[in-house]
Design a protein around this motif. Sequence first.
Motif, mmCIF file in Angstrom:
data_model
loop_
_atom_site.group_PDB
_atom_site.id
_atom_site.type_symbol
_atom_site.label_atom_id
_atom_site.label_comp_id
_atom_site.label_asym_id
_atom_site.label_seq_id
_atom_site.Cartn_x
_atom_site.Cartn_y
_atom_site.Cartn_z
ATOM 1 N N ASP A 241 0.833 -1.212 0.000
ATOM 2 C CA ASP A 241 0.000 0.000 0.000
ATOM 3 C C ASP A 241 0.871 1.266 0.000
ATOM 4 O OD1 ASP A 241 -2.302 -1.507 -0.046
ATOM 5 O OD2 ASP A 241 -2.568 -1.472 2.133
ATOM 6 N N GLY A 242 1.981 1.197 -0.736
ATOM 7 C CA GLY A 242 2.854 2.364 -0.880
ATOM 8 C C GLY A 242 3.915 2.502 0.181
ATOM 9 N N ASN A 243 3.826 1.720 1.258
ATOM 10 C CA ASN A 243 4.822 1.808 2.337
ATOM 11 C C ASN A 243 5.908 0.753 2.130
ATOM 12 O OD1 ASN A 243 3.364 3.851 3.810
ATOM 13 N ND2 ASN A 243 1.935 2.247 4.441
ATOM 14 N N GLU A 244 7.168 1.203 2.089
ATOM 15 C CA GLU A 244 8.279 0.287 1.821
ATOM 16 C C GLU A 244 8.625 -0.528 3.067
ATOM 17 O OE1 GLU A 244 12.700 0.538 -0.248
ATOM 18 O OE2 GLU A 244 11.076 1.885 -0.826
ATOM 19 N N LEU A 245 8.887 -1.820 2.853
ATOM 20 C CA LEU A 245 9.220 -2.725 3.948
ATOM 21 C C LEU A 245 10.691 -3.119 3.889
ATOM 22 C CD1 LEU A 245 6.147 -5.169 3.785
ATOM 23 C CD2 LEU A 245 6.374 -3.050 5.111
ATOM 24 N N ARG A 256 -0.167 -5.456 10.179
ATOM 25 C CA ARG A 256 -1.177 -4.403 10.277
ATOM 26 C C ARG A 256 -2.263 -4.857 11.254
ATOM 27 N NH1 ARG A 256 -3.336 -1.894 4.850
ATOM 28 N NH2 ARG A 256 -1.220 -1.036 4.986
ATOM 29 N N ARG A 257 -2.785 -3.894 12.007
ATOM 30 C CA ARG A 257 -3.865 -4.198 12.969
ATOM 31 C C ARG A 257 -5.169 -3.652 12.393
ATOM 32 N NH1 ARG A 257 -2.872 -2.005 18.752
ATOM 33 N NH2 ARG A 257 -1.633 -3.902 18.946
ATOM 34 N N TYR A 258 -6.134 -4.573 12.217
ATOM 35 C CA TYR A 258 -7.454 -4.183 11.713
ATOM 36 C C TYR A 258 -8.440 -4.157 12.890
ATOM 37 C CZ TYR A 258 -5.478 -5.273 7.121
ATOM 38 O OH TYR A 258 -4.696 -5.314 6.004
ATOM 39 N N THR A 259 -9.182 -3.073 13.019
ATOM 40 C CA THR A 259 -10.104 -2.931 14.151
ATOM 41 C C THR A 259 -11.561 -3.179 13.768
ATOM 42 O OG1 THR A 259 -10.265 -0.539 13.734
ATOM 43 C CG2 THR A 259 -8.585 -1.296 15.318
ATOM 44 N N ILE A 260 -11.813 -3.202 12.457
ATOM 45 C CA ILE A 260 -13.188 -3.407 11.990
ATOM 46 C C ILE A 260 -13.274 -4.737 11.238
ATOM 47 C CG2 ILE A 260 -15.046 -2.493 10.548
ATOM 48 C CD1 ILE A 260 -13.865 0.272 10.963
ATOM 49 N N PRO A 261 -14.234 -5.608 11.584
ATOM 50 C CA PRO A 261 -14.362 -6.911 10.907
ATOM 51 C C PRO A 261 -14.696 -6.747 9.421
ATOM 52 C CG PRO A 261 -15.633 -6.855 12.944
ATOM 53 C CD PRO A 261 -15.218 -5.443 12.654
ATOM 54 N N GLY A 262 -14.432 -7.817 8.666
ATOM 55 C CA GLY A 262 -14.761 -7.837 7.256
ATOM 56 C C GLY A 262 -13.543 -8.146 6.391
ATOM 57 N N GLU A 263 -13.789 -8.162 5.072
ATOM 58 C CA GLU A 263 -12.694 -8.456 4.135
ATOM 59 C C GLU A 263 -11.856 -7.188 3.917
ATOM 60 O OE1 GLU A 263 -12.021 -10.620 -0.195
ATOM 61 O OE2 GLU A 263 -13.759 -9.319 0.086
ATOM 62 N N LYS A 264 -10.577 -7.307 4.106
ATOM 63 C CA LYS A 264 -9.654 -6.182 3.933
ATOM 64 C C LYS A 264 -8.671 -6.515 2.796
ATOM 65 C CE LYS A 264 -11.626 -4.591 7.599
ATOM 66 N NZ LYS A 264 -12.594 -3.470 7.527
ATOM 67 N N TYR A 266 -5.137 -5.429 0.496
ATOM 68 C CA TYR A 266 -3.882 -4.668 0.486
ATOM 69 C C TYR A 266 -3.106 -5.028 -0.783
ATOM 70 C CZ TYR A 266 -1.890 -8.994 2.507
ATOM 71 O OH TYR A 266 -1.539 -10.303 2.762
ATOM 72 N N THR A 267 -2.298 -4.105 -1.245
ATOM 73 C CA THR A 267 -1.569 -4.252 -2.507
ATOM 74 C C THR A 267 -0.068 -4.370 -2.245
ATOM 75 O OG1 THR A 267 -3.224 -2.955 -3.697
ATOM 76 C CG2 THR A 267 -1.077 -3.232 -4.758
ATOM 77 N N VAL A 268 0.517 -5.408 -2.811
ATOM 78 C CA VAL A 268 1.964 -5.645 -2.673
ATOM 79 C C VAL A 268 2.631 -5.303 -4.001
ATOM 80 C CG1 VAL A 268 3.761 -7.355 -2.234
ATOM 81 C CG2 VAL A 268 1.590 -7.464 -0.971
#
Length: 296
Positions: A241-245, A256-264, A266-268
């Motif tokens: 998602d644009g952030n370099e690792l 990443r910490r997700y606080t809201i349930p559901g399908e999330k 992300y782009t690599v």
Amino acid sequence: MQYTAHLPYWVIIIALSGWLIFEKNSARGRELNLASDQTLKMAGELLERENTTMMMTIDKNQYDYPSPQSDDYGKRAKRLVSFTDRTIQDLTSLRHLVYEHKVEENELFAMLQKTTKAFQDTIALLSDYDESLQPSFPDLALNGYELPEAWLWGFIPTARTEEILLILRNIISRVRSSETAVLRDLDRKMSGKDVMICFPGPVISVSPKNPAPKAGEWYTAEVFASMYERPKNRNMRVRVDGNELEIKDGVATFQRRYTIPGEKKYTVEFLFTNPQTKTTKSIIKEFSVTVVDSCK
């Protein structure tokens, strides 16, 4: 040098280069002359086949790694092959003139000096006068191997026809070997082999440690590109998602910490840089994770 290491048959040329002078009245010497000529001819043909294969590889690299620098290398390779073929054609024509006794000694001397100097100047120019390549270019005047400097020009006036033919054959083989050294260097610069070796291409993969995290929990996954040979970290970058690792041994860790349930989703993105041409190839893939309600 790495170039000569790939050419075992070059040993044949080195070994035969010391067999240029024979006793004038020795029949066995003349037979050895003919045998040496044929061996040098075969070595030259082997070099020619290898160079043809390398030229095909260079053409492919120019297509696979487009850049101004890659185009320049490709053009140099084509000019080299064209000039080498023309030089060998001139030397072969000179051999026919010698064999048919249709060339005078002074004319032979002048033509040979002009042809060899022009070729050596050209390969030096096409290789950017790279000093590291110089030992890969055998001297077309046949110097070295404990022979006195410039001995060839003093030997030609008294040489027999078969000796002149062998000298010219030797020079032709050396011309072809010089072509091989330059093409191999251009192939190395264009290939991008230091970046990655993969077929049909790298496949981005993730390996999650917790495939279905609960809301509020950390989602952790290893991110990597599947290939037959893993590239060096300095030639590869990874972004999510644009952030370099940070990458270690070809693998990056995404958290990443997700606080809201559901399908999330992300782009690599993987970015591979050719260390020679400095061109960068980007490969992008989208992934998803299902975050479970913590109350369930």
